[in-house]
Design a protein around this motif. Structure first.
Motif, PDB file in Angstrom:
ATOM      1  N   TRP A  20     -32.058  95.218 -78.822  1.00 55.83           N
ATOM      2  CA  TRP A  20     -31.807  93.839 -78.386  1.00 55.83           C
ATOM      3  C   TRP A  20     -31.535  92.914 -79.564  1.00 55.83           C
ATOM      4  O   TRP A  20     -31.696  93.277 -80.721  1.00 55.83           O
TER       5      TRP A  20
ATOM      6  N   SER B 297     -26.631  94.945 -77.579  1.00 56.56           N
ATOM      7  CA  SER B 297     -26.419  96.324 -77.131  1.00 56.56           C
ATOM      8  C   SER B 297     -25.820  97.144 -78.261  1.00 56.56           C
ATOM      9  O   SER B 297     -25.153  96.609 -79.151  1.00 56.56           O
ATOM     10  N   GLU B 298     -26.065  98.440 -78.230  1.00 61.39           N
ATOM     11  CA  GLU B 298     -25.476  99.314 -79.237  1.00 61.39           C
ATOM     12  C   GLU B 298     -24.045  99.690 -78.847  1.00 61.39           C
ATOM     13  O   GLU B 298     -23.125  99.577 -79.648  1.00 61.39           O
TER      14      GLU B 298
ATOM     15  N   SER C 153     -20.505  99.115 -76.728  1.00 62.27           N
ATOM     16  CA  SER C 153     -19.743  97.981 -76.217  1.00 62.27           C
ATOM     17  C   SER C 153     -18.669  98.506 -75.283  1.00 62.27           C
ATOM     18  O   SER C 153     -18.210  99.646 -75.411  1.00 62.27           O
TER      19      SER C 153
ATOM     20  N   ARG D 289     -20.132  93.249 -76.278  1.00 60.62           N
ATOM     21  CA  ARG D 289     -21.503  93.732 -76.298  1.00 60.62           C
ATOM     22  C   ARG D 289     -22.369  92.891 -75.376  1.00 60.62           C
ATOM     23  O   ARG D 289     -22.025  91.759 -75.035  1.00 60.62           O
ATOM     24  N   SER D 290     -23.503  93.459 -74.999  1.00 69.83           N
ATOM     25  CA  SER D 290     -24.421  92.793 -74.067  1.00 69.83           C
ATOM     26  C   SER D 290     -25.664  92.326 -74.801  1.00 69.83           C
ATOM     27  O   SER D 290     -25.817  92.536 -76.007  1.00 69.83           O
TER      28      SER D 290
ATOM     29  N   GLU E  89     -29.750  96.856 -74.567  1.00 71.63           N
ATOM     30  CA  GLU E  89     -29.378  98.176 -74.062  1.00 71.63           C
ATOM     31  C   GLU E  89     -30.647  99.011 -73.935  1.00 71.63           C
ATOM     32  O   GLU E  89     -31.478  99.038 -74.854  1.00 71.63           O
TER      33      GLU E  89
ATOM     34  N   LEU F  97     -26.644  98.902 -70.041  1.00 76.45           N
ATOM     35  CA  LEU F  97     -26.448  97.599 -70.668  1.00 76.45           C
ATOM     36  C   LEU F  97     -27.236  96.552 -69.896  1.00 76.45           C
ATOM     37  O   LEU F  97     -27.387  96.650 -68.667  1.00 76.45           O
TER      38      LEU F  97
ATOM     39  N   PRO G 124     -24.604  96.785 -64.988  1.00 73.83           N
ATOM     40  CA  PRO G 124     -25.667  96.374 -65.911  1.00 73.83           C
ATOM     41  C   PRO G 124     -26.986  96.100 -65.198  1.00 73.83           C
ATOM     42  O   PRO G 124     -27.041  95.867 -63.991  1.00 73.83           O
TER      43      PRO G 124
END
Length: 309
Positions: free
Chosen positions: A117, A125-126, A128, A133-134, A137, A166, A238
């Motif tokens: 995070w 997120s790692e 994408s 990216r979020s 994750e 995500l 998500p």
């Protein structure tokens, strides 16, 4: 006397050498003497690494990527939560929780779940999707069970299956996630664990019918030793948490015993895809907004009517 000074000097250097050999995230490397992501060793410099950016339009449909079969995900239990110095982890290894199907070659048993995070809602997120990216994750890590496939070679490229979800900010509190969020206050520093209130894995996840849309590729663990033994599944749907729930991870957890560095940005930079392929289940991919197909139907009808005159 000179020998004594030499021994004292060596003793003083040993802790520093230990710190420098320990891997960490970039936010830690800027404050301590530890190895940031660009200096990670072991398999971390190989060519089939994770995470990656998934270009959804380039992912190839694989008809073998059907629905998953989740076993034990419905069990409501009070589970151990720990701060391991890099993330917050929920231990699952003593339970009968497993997955099969989903194009996997065998049954895989869950061992743990953890999260990545950031305090920024578009960089935690790692993986994408299409460069975006979020906020977070979540990874549920599974180990291949022996005797469930024809290939029993140890340390094979598919010995671990990770389900990646995500996490995005939503308008309401996610009640299913709240037991884990509440437990964060009890594990602020590395080496501490607690027991969270009873919950099931399904409490953390989107509805099962929403998990038919996903992406698949072969990669690695995203922390050292970065072993290239992972079947990755990245779900399109998500998880949604309220913004305040997401920020609890950055505010309640620390990388160090002294509580000088908040645990955040525990994200490995994107890795090159190289010559690997990314596959998708038949329904996976960015869908058109509902309004666009609705507008296209009458437009195409008018065009066809004109052509038939």
């Amino acid at each position: 006397m000179q020998l004594l000074f030499a021994l004292l000097a060596l003793g003083a250097l040993r802790p520093l050498a230990g710190e420098e050999s320990h891997w960490c995230y970039e936010i830690q490397a800027s404050n301590y003497s530890c190895l940031g992501p660009d200096r990670w060793q072991e398999d971390c410099q190989k060519s089939r690494q994770s995470p990656i950016n998934i270009v959804t339009t380039k992912a190839e449909v694989d008809h073998s990527l059907g629905p998953f079969h989740f076993s034990g995900y419905e069990q409501r239990k009070a589970r151990v939560v720990e701060n391991n110095g890099h993330s917050v982890m929920v231990l699952l290894g003593d339970e009968e929780i497993s997955i099969s199907g989903g194009g996997l070659p065998a049954r895989y048993r869950a061992t743990q779940l953890h999260l990545h995070w950031s305090r920024e809602l578009d960089r935690g997120s790692e993986h994408s999707l299409d460069g975006e990216r979020s906020a977070m994750e979540m990874h549920i890590v599974h180990q291949k069970e022996t005797g469930t496939s024809g290939n029993e070679a140890q340390d094979s490229e598919d010995s671990i299956a990770v389900l990646a979800f995500l996490v995005e900010a939503g308008p309401t509190e996610n009640e299913g996630f709240q037991p884990l969020v509440t437990a964060l206050s009890a594990v602020p520093t590395p080496g501490i664990n607690t027991t969270m209130a009873p919950s099931s894995l399904w409490d953390l996840l989107p509805p099962e019918e929403e998990l038919r849309h996903y992406f698949r590729y072969m990669g690695s663990l995203t922390t050292p030793a970065c072993s290239e033994t992972v079947v990755w599944t990245v779900f399109q749907e998500p998880i949604r948490l309220h913004r305040d729930q997401i920020l609890e991870f950055s505010s309640k957890l620390y990388y160090d015993q002294e509580r000088k560095i908040n645990m955040m940005d525990n994200v490995r930079p994107l890795q090159h895809l190289g010559d690997r392929s990314v596959f998708k289940s038949q329904a996976a991919g960015r869908l058109l907004p509902l309004s666009l197909p609705t507008l296209l139907v009458p437009t195409l009808s008018c065009v066809m009517a004109g052509l038939l005159r």
